[in-house]
Design a protein around this motif. Structure first.
Motif, mmCIF file in Angstrom:
data_model
loop_
_atom_site.group_PDB
_atom_site.id
_atom_site.type_symbol
_atom_site.label_atom_id
_atom_site.label_comp_id
_atom_site.label_asym_id
_atom_site.label_seq_id
_atom_site.Cartn_x
_atom_site.Cartn_y
_atom_site.Cartn_z
ATOM 1 N N PRO A 93 17.790 40.856 44.831
ATOM 2 C CA PRO A 93 17.630 39.696 45.711
ATOM 3 C C PRO A 93 18.915 38.879 45.816
ATOM 4 C CG PRO A 93 16.561 39.322 43.608
ATOM 5 C CD PRO A 93 16.981 40.746 43.608
ATOM 6 N N VAL A 94 19.088 38.350 46.989
ATOM 7 C CA VAL A 94 20.297 37.559 47.239
ATOM 8 C C VAL A 94 20.093 36.141 46.711
ATOM 9 C CG1 VAL A 94 21.840 36.704 49.027
ATOM 10 C CG2 VAL A 94 20.722 38.941 49.273
ATOM 11 N N ASP A 95 21.051 35.654 45.998
ATOM 12 C CA ASP A 95 20.994 34.278 45.508
ATOM 13 C C ASP A 95 21.337 33.347 46.667
ATOM 14 O OD1 ASP A 95 21.356 31.796 44.470
ATOM 15 O OD2 ASP A 95 22.543 32.450 42.739
ATOM 16 N N PRO A 96 20.345 32.579 47.132
ATOM 17 C CA PRO A 96 20.612 31.732 48.303
ATOM 18 C C PRO A 96 21.723 30.732 48.066
ATOM 19 C CG PRO A 96 18.502 31.185 47.287
ATOM 20 C CD PRO A 96 18.986 32.444 46.641
ATOM 21 N N GLY A 97 21.902 30.335 46.802
ATOM 22 C CA GLY A 97 22.973 29.395 46.507
ATOM 23 C C GLY A 97 24.336 29.979 46.810
ATOM 24 N N ASP A 98 24.517 31.254 46.430
ATOM 25 C CA ASP A 98 25.789 31.917 46.705
ATOM 26 C C ASP A 98 26.029 32.057 48.190
ATOM 27 O OD1 ASP A 98 26.033 32.117 44.027
ATOM 28 O OD2 ASP A 98 25.469 34.253 43.913
ATOM 29 N N LEU A 99 24.973 32.478 48.892
ATOM 30 C CA LEU A 99 25.133 32.688 50.330
ATOM 31 C C LEU A 99 25.340 31.371 51.055
ATOM 32 C CD1 LEU A 99 22.387 35.396 50.806
ATOM 33 C CD2 LEU A 99 24.849 35.706 51.109
ATOM 34 N N ALA A 100 24.603 30.356 50.617
ATOM 35 C CA ALA A 100 24.711 29.071 51.301
ATOM 36 C C ALA A 100 26.127 28.526 51.229
ATOM 37 C CB ALA A 100 23.738 28.070 50.688
ATOM 38 N N GLY A 101 26.785 28.782 50.105
ATOM 39 C CA GLY A 101 28.134 28.272 49.977
ATOM 40 C C GLY A 101 29.110 28.956 50.906
ATOM 41 N N ALA A 102 28.781 30.200 51.323
ATOM 42 C CA ALA A 102 29.698 30.941 52.164
ATOM 43 C C ALA A 102 29.335 30.863 53.633
ATOM 44 C CB ALA A 102 29.706 32.420 51.745
ATOM 45 N N GLY A 103 28.181 30.299 53.935
ATOM 46 C CA GLY A 103 27.644 30.350 55.282
ATOM 47 C C GLY A 103 28.462 29.652 56.332
ATOM 48 N N TRP A 120 23.563 34.835 54.972
ATOM 49 C CA TRP A 120 23.100 33.603 54.324
ATOM 50 C C TRP A 120 21.712 33.224 54.817
ATOM 51 C CZ3 TRP A 120 22.651 29.047 57.422
ATOM 52 C CH2 TRP A 120 22.251 27.906 56.726
ATOM 53 N N ALA A 121 21.521 33.310 56.132
ATOM 54 C CA ALA A 121 20.232 32.933 56.720
ATOM 55 C C ALA A 121 19.117 33.851 56.224
ATOM 56 C CB ALA A 121 20.332 32.993 58.239
ATOM 57 N N ILE A 122 19.391 35.135 56.210
ATOM 58 C CA ILE A 122 18.359 36.082 55.765
ATOM 59 C C ILE A 122 18.070 35.899 54.286
ATOM 60 C CG2 ILE A 122 17.899 38.549 55.408
ATOM 61 C CD1 ILE A 122 19.451 39.005 58.060
ATOM 62 N N GLY A 123 19.129 35.606 53.527
ATOM 63 C CA GLY A 123 18.921 35.348 52.108
ATOM 64 C C GLY A 123 18.037 34.139 51.884
ATOM 65 N N ILE A 124 18.247 33.087 52.648
ATOM 66 C CA ILE A 124 17.417 31.882 52.532
ATOM 67 C C ILE A 124 15.955 32.204 52.825
ATOM 68 C CG2 ILE A 124 16.887 29.687 53.684
ATOM 69 C CD1 ILE A 124 19.196 29.323 51.889
ATOM 70 N N ILE A 125 15.745 32.936 53.902
ATOM 71 C CA ILE A 125 14.373 33.286 54.296
ATOM 72 C C ILE A 125 13.708 34.141 53.215
ATOM 73 C CG2 ILE A 125 13.018 34.639 55.962
ATOM 74 C CD1 ILE A 125 15.156 33.789 58.078
ATOM 75 N N ALA A 126 14.445 35.149 52.734
ATOM 76 C CA ALA A 126 13.850 36.084 51.770
ATOM 77 C C ALA A 126 13.542 35.402 50.443
ATOM 78 C CB ALA A 126 14.793 37.265 51.549
ATOM 79 N N SER A 127 14.404 34.482 50.034
ATOM 80 C CA SER A 127 14.228 33.902 48.705
ATOM 81 C C SER A 127 13.326 32.677 48.705
ATOM 82 C CB SER A 127 15.601 33.520 48.123
ATOM 83 O OG SER A 127 16.220 32.548 48.953
ATOM 84 N N SER A 128 13.111 32.080 49.876
ATOM 85 C CA SER A 128 12.338 30.839 49.917
ATOM 86 C C SER A 128 10.871 31.070 50.226
ATOM 87 C CB SER A 128 12.903 29.898 50.991
ATOM 88 O OG SER A 128 14.268 29.656 50.774
ATOM 89 N N LEU A 129 10.576 32.175 50.852
ATOM 90 C CA LEU A 129 9.218 32.390 51.360
ATOM 91 C C LEU A 129 8.521 33.519 50.611
ATOM 92 C CD1 LEU A 129 10.060 32.250 55.189
ATOM 93 C CD2 LEU A 129 9.350 30.352 53.693
ATOM 94 N N SER A 130 7.203 33.513 50.745
ATOM 95 C CA SER A 130 6.450 34.645 50.204
ATOM 96 C C SER A 130 6.803 35.897 51.017
ATOM 97 C CB SER A 130 4.948 34.377 50.314
ATOM 98 O OG SER A 130 4.543 34.427 51.668
ATOM 99 N N ARG A 131 6.435 37.039 50.486
ATOM 100 C CA ARG A 131 6.764 38.293 51.162
ATOM 101 C C ARG A 131 6.198 38.332 52.593
ATOM 102 N NH1 ARG A 131 7.766 43.897 50.304
ATOM 103 N NH2 ARG A 131 7.866 44.693 52.417
ATOM 104 N N ASP A 132 4.932 37.957 52.728
ATOM 105 C CA ASP A 132 4.312 37.988 54.057
ATOM 106 C C ASP A 132 4.950 36.970 54.997
ATOM 107 O OD1 ASP A 132 2.638 40.047 53.496
ATOM 108 O OD2 ASP A 132 0.818 38.830 53.281
ATOM 109 N N GLN A 133 5.195 35.745 54.465
ATOM 110 C CA GLN A 133 5.814 34.711 55.297
ATOM 111 C C GLN A 133 7.197 35.167 55.775
ATOM 112 O OE1 GLN A 133 5.792 31.292 52.684
ATOM 113 N NE2 GLN A 133 3.786 30.576 53.386
ATOM 114 N N ALA A 134 7.979 35.702 54.839
ATOM 115 C CA ALA A 134 9.330 36.139 55.202
ATOM 116 C C ALA A 134 9.275 37.258 56.243
ATOM 117 C CB ALA A 134 10.071 36.627 53.958
ATOM 118 N N GLU A 135 8.330 38.169 56.087
ATOM 119 C CA GLU A 135 8.261 39.283 57.025
ATOM 120 C C GLU A 135 7.864 38.808 58.423
ATOM 121 O OE1 GLU A 135 5.931 42.590 55.681
ATOM 122 O OE2 GLU A 135 7.075 43.926 56.981
ATOM 123 N N VAL A 136 6.940 37.848 58.456
ATOM 124 C CA VAL A 136 6.542 37.315 59.769
ATOM 125 C C VAL A 136 7.737 36.660 60.451
ATOM 126 C CG1 VAL A 136 5.189 35.523 60.909
ATOM 127 C CG2 VAL A 136 4.105 37.004 59.224
#
Lengths: 183, 232
Positions: A93-103, A120-136
């Protein structure tokens, strides 16, 4: 993609220009979609899905929107196959903190910035949401698909998809607000 | 502890209406146009839906080539449209030509036989080469020498010998000698007696009229004629 029927007919005959148009329409989206779940295998999943599409072009019937939905159905199947075959292997999994700093805040070239911003955006979505929410969210945003198409791809009812996407967006807003506070 | 969705709106940020949500999810809302508390969400969704960049298409040439190969393999065994049309025309032409050729008895023997049988089923008479008597009789006698051997070695005689030869030659189908009876050596069949021409007297042959010529010749010759005189 103007003249989709013409492009599709030419692609079925193996015309390079037509296949290129279809490729550009789906492949980058596949990579982004798969990278939310399996970042290190995203290109492999996308390539497998692309070849599946090439093999099955004769069987597809429909317009451009239907083509996207059909293509993502194939990509999702490939992704699930990968997950099954590597069930014991942890995804990275992507660490959203790392990606956010580079975004999009560096001095690199525009493309590189855009790519990093997308990651960065995809990392935020994947790490912040449940699997179903992120997929939607990914299918709706990256796949440019409607509620009904997403419901069909995920095997859920449209009402369930609407609930999931509402909760996903509110959750994203909360997570990003927290990040602003802690930044 | 309450779930996130159970919290009051004020604690979770403002709700978004359906239209706003749809615009956000389609990546069509700029951060500045987003509702309060959603500008970052708009940024994330815009970035996720951004057009592909060069790096994401770096494998395009290889992947398109691979797709062309896959499609080429799939279509290699598939007849092209002109070939399909030609094949269809040949089939139709063949179907139309067969009845004509069959009626003219111009098909090869096995095909003629097969077509004849099919047409017979629907009540149409078509020549059948395998029903021609001269060629289809299965002659039971293996060789002529077999028949000759029977004819020269059997002890049977007369009707019995003929029946044996006939039966052998026909494979038992002949019924020679089984019906009627042979004529006896001195039977009563009304066979006319052969003419005895030249063996009887002139008088007998002429029914007695031969004397007339003799008498007439005698009268006109003054007794010198000897016509018929030696014939008595």
């Amino acid at each position: 993609m103007g003249g989709f029927d013409e492009v599709l007919a030419a692609a079925r005959e193996g015309e390079g220009w037509a296949l290129t148009q279809l490729y550009r329409a789906v492949y980058p989206r596949f990579v982004r979609y798969a990278s939310a779940v399996a970042p290190s295998d995203a290109h492999d999943v996308a390539a497998d899905a692309w070849l599946d599409i090439a093999r099955s072009l004769d069987r597809f019937r429909g317009d451009e929107a239907a083509f996207r939905a059909w293509a993502f159905t194939i990509a999702r199947r490939r992704l699930l196959d990968l997950q099954r075959s590597r069930a014991r292997r942890r995804t990275d999994p992507v660490d959203p903190g790392d990606l956010a700093g580079a975004g999009g805040r560096g001095d690199a070239e525009e493309d590189a910035l855009a790519a990093v911003g997308t990651g960065w955006a995809i990392g935020i979505i994947a790490s912040s949401l449940s699997r179903d929410q992120a997929e939607v969210v990914l299918l709706r945003v990256i796949g440019d698909l409607g509620v009904d198409d997403v419901a069909a791809i995920m095997g859920k009812r449209p009402g369930t998809i609407r609930v999931l996407q509402h909760r996903a967006v509110r959750r994203l807003a909360q997570v990003l607000r927290r990040e602003d506070v802690t930044r | 502890m309450s779930r996130w969705d159970d919290l009051p709106d004020a604690m979770r940020g403002e709700r978004v209406d359906h239209t706003t949500l749809e615009r956000l999810l389609r990546g069509r809302t700029a951060p500045d146009d987003a509702p309060p508390g959603y500008s970052d969400v708009a940024s994330v969704l815009l970035a996720a839906a951004s057009p592909p960049v060069e790096g994401e298409l770096s494998l395009e040439a290889q992947h398109v080539a691979a797709a062309r190969t896959v499609i080429g393999e799939r279509t290699a065994g598939r007849p092209t449209r002109p070939r399909r049309v030609l094949a269809g025309l040949m089939v139709i032409g063949g179907l139309l030509a067969i009845p004509g050729l069959a009626a003219a008895n111009s098909l090869p023997a096995p095909a003629q036989h097969a077509v004849s049988r099919v047409f017979d089923e629907v009540g149409i008479s078509v020549p059948d080469t395998q029903q021609a008597p001269a060629t289809s009789v299965d002659h039971p006698a293996s060789t002529g020498s077999e028949i000759s051997n029977i004819a020269t070695t059997t002890d049977a005689t007369g009707v019995a010998k003929g029946a044996l030869i006939s039966s052998t030659a026909s494979g038992g189908k002949s019924q020679a000698g089984q019906h009627g009876k042979a004529a006896t050596a001195h039977g009563s069949a009304p066979v006319p007696t052969p003419n005895k021409g030249g063996t009887g007297t002139p008088d007998t042959a002429s029914g007695g009229a031969a004397h007339q010529g003799t008498a007439t010749a005698d009268q006109h010759s003054g007794g010198r004629s000897a016509a018929g005189s030696g014939n008595r």
